[in-house]
Each structure stands twice: as structure tokens, then as C-alpha cells.
Design a protein around this motif. Structure first.
Motif, PDB file in Angstrom:
ATOM      1  N   ASN A   1      41.899  36.503  38.415  1.00  0.00           N
ATOM      2  CA  ASN A   1      40.757  36.491  39.305  1.00  0.00           C
ATOM      3  C   ASN A   1      40.399  37.950  39.503  1.00  0.00           C
ATOM      4  N   ASN A   2      39.161  38.062  39.463  1.00  0.00           N
ATOM      5  CA  ASN A   2      38.277  39.409  39.722  1.00  0.00           C
ATOM      6  C   ASN A   2      37.430  39.469  40.668  1.00  0.00           C
ATOM      7  N   ALA A   3      37.723  40.128  41.893  1.00  0.00           N
ATOM      8  CA  ALA A   3      36.726  40.265  43.018  1.00  0.00           C
ATOM      9  C   ALA A   3      36.260  41.625  43.179  1.00  0.00           C
ATOM     10  N   THR A   4      34.891  41.796  43.460  1.00  0.00           N
ATOM     11  CA  THR A   4      34.487  42.988  43.763  1.00  0.00           C
ATOM     12  C   THR A   4      34.123  43.310  45.233  1.00  0.00           C
ATOM     13  N   ASN A   5      34.220  44.654  45.539  1.00  0.00           N
ATOM     14  CA  ASN A   5      34.153  44.850  47.024  1.00  0.00           C
ATOM     15  C   ASN A   5      32.641  44.818  47.773  1.00  0.00           C
ATOM     16  N   ALA A   6      32.390  45.075  48.937  1.00  0.00           N
ATOM     17  CA  ALA A   6      31.259  44.572  49.440  1.00  0.00           C
ATOM     18  C   ALA A   6      29.881  45.468  49.047  1.00  0.00           C
ATOM     19  N   THR A   7      30.450  46.717  48.393  1.00  0.00           N
ATOM     20  CA  THR A   7      29.619  47.647  47.967  1.00  0.00           C
ATOM     21  C   THR A   7      29.189  47.438  46.225  1.00  0.00           C
ATOM     22  N   GLY A   8      30.234  46.796  45.679  1.00  0.00           N
ATOM     23  CA  GLY A   8      30.085  46.795  44.263  1.00  0.00           C
ATOM     24  C   GLY A   8      30.626  47.979  43.442  1.00  0.00           C
ATOM     25  N   THR A   9      31.381  48.613  44.348  1.00  0.00           N
ATOM     26  CA  THR A   9      32.019  49.955  43.624  1.00  0.00           C
ATOM     27  C   THR A   9      33.356  49.860  43.321  1.00  0.00           C
ATOM     28  N   ASP A  10      34.107  48.919  43.668  1.00  0.00           N
ATOM     29  CA  ASP A  10      35.692  48.597  43.193  1.00  0.00           C
ATOM     30  C   ASP A  10      35.855  47.155  43.225  1.00  0.00           C
ATOM     31  N   ASN A  11      37.019  46.915  42.454  1.00  0.00           N
ATOM     32  CA  ASN A  11      37.435  45.565  42.353  1.00  0.00           C
ATOM     33  C   ASN A  11      38.799  45.315  42.587  1.00  0.00           C
ATOM     34  N   ALA A  12      39.225  44.124  42.696  1.00  0.00           N
ATOM     35  CA  ALA A  12      40.643  43.875  42.544  1.00  0.00           C
ATOM     36  C   ALA A  12      40.958  42.706  41.572  1.00  0.00           C
ATOM     37  N   LYS A  13      41.803  43.157  40.540  1.00  0.00           N
ATOM     38  CA  LYS A  13      41.957  42.151  39.578  1.00  0.00           C
ATOM     39  C   LYS A  13      43.677  41.765  39.497  1.00  0.00           C
ATOM     40  N   ASN A  14      43.627  40.577  39.463  1.00  0.00           N
ATOM     41  CA  ASN A  14      45.040  39.721  39.601  1.00  0.00           C
ATOM     42  C   ASN A  14      44.949  38.842  38.321  1.00  0.00           C
ATOM     43  N   LEU A  15      46.399  39.139  37.658  1.00  0.00           N
ATOM     44  CA  LEU A  15      46.586  38.096  36.634  1.00  0.00           C
ATOM     45  C   LEU A  15      47.959  37.423  36.841  1.00  0.00           C
ATOM     46  N   LEU A  16      48.196  36.168  36.565  1.00  0.00           N
ATOM     47  CA  LEU A  16      49.256  35.461  37.135  1.00  0.00           C
ATOM     48  C   LEU A  16      49.605  34.482  35.686  1.00  0.00           C
ATOM     49  N   LEU A  17      50.903  34.549  35.251  1.00  0.00           N
ATOM     50  CA  LEU A  17      51.432  33.452  34.244  1.00  0.00           C
ATOM     51  C   LEU A  17      52.669  32.733  34.924  1.00  0.00           C
ATOM     52  N   ALA A  18      52.336  31.298  34.996  1.00  0.00           N
ATOM     53  CA  ALA A  18      53.246  30.696  35.829  1.00  0.00           C
ATOM     54  C   ALA A  18      53.912  29.685  34.930  1.00  0.00           C
ATOM     55  N   SER A  19      55.197  29.031  35.137  1.00  0.00           N
ATOM     56  CA  SER A  19      55.502  27.911  34.497  1.00  0.00           C
ATOM     57  C   SER A  19      56.694  27.164  35.363  1.00  0.00           C
ATOM     58  N   ALA A  20      56.599  25.813  34.869  1.00  0.00           N
ATOM     59  CA  ALA A  20      57.645  24.958  35.544  1.00  0.00           C
ATOM     60  C   ALA A  20      58.144  23.942  34.599  1.00  0.00           C
ATOM     61  N   TYR A  21      59.499  23.583  34.658  1.00  0.00           N
ATOM     62  CA  TYR A  21      60.133  22.580  34.040  1.00  0.00           C
ATOM     63  C   TYR A  21      60.840  21.800  34.741  1.00  0.00           C
ATOM     64  N   ASN A  22      60.726  20.266  34.845  1.00  0.00           N
ATOM     65  CA  ASN A  22      61.489  19.293  35.595  1.00  0.00           C
ATOM     66  C   ASN A  22      62.490  18.997  34.838  1.00  0.00           C
TER      67      ASN A  22
END
Length: 330
Positions: free
Chosen positions: A200-221
Motif C-alpha cells: 500500500n502506498n498513500a500520499t499525504n495531503a500536499t503530495g510531498t511525502d508518502n507512506a509505503k507498507n509491504l506485507l508478506l503473510a502466510s497461514a497453514y491449517n
């Protein structure tokens, strides 16, 4: 016959024919619980809270068959604070979800206020607490939950592989980058194994900075126990730079299930404000629609970190919390 009925519906000549091809379902969740929070500088607090595990809500979902394997779908979902009767999500009429779209063999496209692909990965794969109760992973992990003005494409499942791409328009005049967001996921399911990568990549209200999130997830039943694991990288607004790790279990037995997880946050900045959370929960099914639950979580903050224990609806106030409640699905 279907094309004729649709034509008459458009012209206002056959409302009954149009209704015969569509369906609408009313659904919801009523969740109320006792919450005891400790560890705040202001002191402990005991309260009744709506949506401790699952946010209380009422929703409408519908589909219409367009023929040739295509259909329309929509969801309108309103959050409710049952302890006061007020609307959740800041008073928005349909603050949880509000979208419409098309689905068929090429996949689906939906438009409106929706959950991000990143959040769905955290909810359905990584977190045994499904982002609720005191043990929710979102106490420490990034939570880009919903986005307005989102266009979301979901691929069909081919060989166990499915993907999502999203783009949220910022709608700021004269600045196309401000307040916009993009995201996606790629998942693989093979019997008891689920692996999913999201960003997920979200830019702030002025377009001058952003937040980048990476997630790797797994599950085994394994049957008697389901194992969860996740790793995340976060480069947020300003100088935020953290890594998250999660391990957890879901243990079903009879009408019950036990939830447990350990989440660690590693602050990569010079301040080294790390945190660790342990969560434990128990759920008992009185019926197919009604559950009793209890949960506890505690966060150990390091070097001035100030993370707090919340639940499925509230951010919380201290570094530990206890929940005891009841939930009904309808």
C-alpha cells in the motif's frame, strides 16, 4: 428473454421482470463487550464498547444477473456504535463500505469506499484475531484499512493464484498526487496453505511525502491448529522506518477456539523505539450466529515508545486491556 426484461425495466415497463433477476440481502453484526484498559498515565478505565471483536454494523448487499456470466454487485454498509446508537466512522452514513461493480469471468471491478488489498491480507491471512479484540495486530502493525474514491480490480483465481490492484483518487484540484493511494496483492492458495503479498502506498495531503507498507503473510491449517506468520516493512511519512513480525495460532475444538499471537515492532531509526505485544483470546459459539468471547493483550514499549492496546473499534488508552463480550450475526 433476459435482454427483453432488462429493456422493459430501463423503459419503466416491467419492474417485476427486473426484480426477478436481482437479489438483495440485509445483514449485520451486533457486538458489545466489557473493556478494561490499564497502563495509561491517566489511570485505568472500565467501559462498555461496541464492536470489540467485529465492528457492529448493518449492511445491504445485492447482485443482478446480466447474462453471459456477468453480474452487477453492490454493498452499502453502515457502522453502528451500539453503546450510544450513534454512527461509527465519524458519523458517515455508510462509513464501512459503499461500492458498486461488475463481476464475471475476467474478474471484477468495484468503485467506491472499500477496504485496501493490504488490509484484507492482514485480516484474512496474517492475524488470528482478524484485526479485532485486544490482541489485534493493528495495535502495532500498519492498518491502511479503507480508502475513498477507490477503483479495485480483482483477477479470477487461476491455479490457486489471485491478485488485486487498487487506485484511490485524491481529488485535490491542481495536484494529482495529493491524497491519492495505490495498492495491490498477490495470493496463492493450495489446500491448507495460504500465502499472500500486499503493498500500500498513500500520499499525504500536499503530495510531498508518502507512506509505503509491504506485507508478506502466510497461514497453514493443520486441522487441530492453524498457524499464522507475517512480516512487514513500513516507511512512513517523515522519518518513520519500522519492521514488524507476527506469529500466531488459531486452535478450534468443539464449539470453541483459542487465539494467540506475538507481534514485534523493530524501529530502524536511531531512537530504537521497539515494542512487543502478546495477545490471548477465547471464543465460544452458543449457536451458529451467537458467540461469547474474552481476550487479553499487553504491549511492552521500549525507549519511550507509546503503543497502546485497542480493539476492533477503538484505539485504546493504555498498554494492556481485557475484553469480555457477546456478538450476534444476522
Amino acid at each position: 428473454m433476459k435482454k427483453s426484461a432488462l429493456l422493459f425495466a430501463i423503459l419503466g415497463g416491467s419492474a417485476q421482470a427486473a426484480l426477478a433477476q436481482s437479489s438483495t440481502t440485509v445483514y449485520g453484526v451486533a457486538d458489545m463487550g466489557l473493556v478494561v484498559e490499564n497502563g495509561s498515565a491517566a489511570g485505568s478505565i472500565t467501559k462498555l464498547t461496541s464492536g470489540v471483536g467485529y465492528g457492529s454494523r448493518v449492511g445491504f448487499r445485492g447482485t443482478e444477473d446480466l447474462g453471459d456470466g456477468m453480474s452487477t454487485k453492490y454493498v452499502l454498509e453502515a457502522g453502528i456504535l451500539m453503546d450510544s446508537g450513534a454512527s461509527a466512522q465519524g458519523g458517515l452514513a455508510f462509513g464501512r463500505q459503499a461500492y458498486v461493480g461488475l463481476t464475471g469471468s475476467p474478474g471484477s471491478v468495484t468503485l467506491g469506499r472499500q477496504y485496501t488489498p493490504y488490509y484484507w491480507t492482514l485480516l484474512t491471512v496474517a492475524d488470528p484475531f482478524v484485526t479485532g479484540y485486544a490482541g489485534t495486530a493493528t495495535n502495532l502493525m500498519a492498518n491502511p484499512g479503507r480508502a475513498n474514491n477507490m477503483a479495485l480490480y480483482t483477477t479470477p483465481t487461476i491455479g490457486g493464484v489471485t491478485g488485486e490492484l487498487s487506485y484511490s483518487f485524491g481529488e485535490v484540484a491542481g495536484n494529482i498526487t495529493a491524497s491519492r493511494a495505490s495498492g495491490g496483492s498477490l495470493g496463492y492458495v493450495n489446500g491448507p496453505l495460504v500465502i499472500k503479498f500486499s503493498f500500500n502506498n498513500a500520499t499525504n495531503a500536499t503530495g510531498t511525502d508518502n507512506a509505503k507498507n509491504l506485507l508478506l503473510a502466510s497461514a497453514y491449517n493443520f486441522g487441530p491448529v492453524k498457524l499464522h506468520a507475517a512480516y512487514a516493512q513500513n516507511k512512513g511519512l517523515g522519518t518513520t522506518n519500522t519492521q514488524d513480525g507476527l506469529i500466531g495460532v488459531t486452535v478450534p475444538f468443539g464449539a470453541s477456539r483459542i487465539l494467540a499471537s506475538y507481534v514485534a515492532k523493530n524501529d530502524k531509526s536511531g531512537a530504537n523505539r521497539d515494542a512487543h505485544q502478546f495477545g490471548l483470546g477465547y471464543i465460544y459459539n452458543l449457536s451458529k450466529r451467537t458467540e461469547l468471547y474474552t481476550a487479553y493483550a499487553h504491549i511492552s514499549n521500549k525507549n519511550g515508545a507509546t503503543y497502546i492496546v485497542g480493539n476492533g473499534t477503538e484505539l485504546g488508552s493504555g498498554n494492556s486491556a481485557f475484553n469480555l463480550g457477546m456478538r450476534h450475526f444476522f
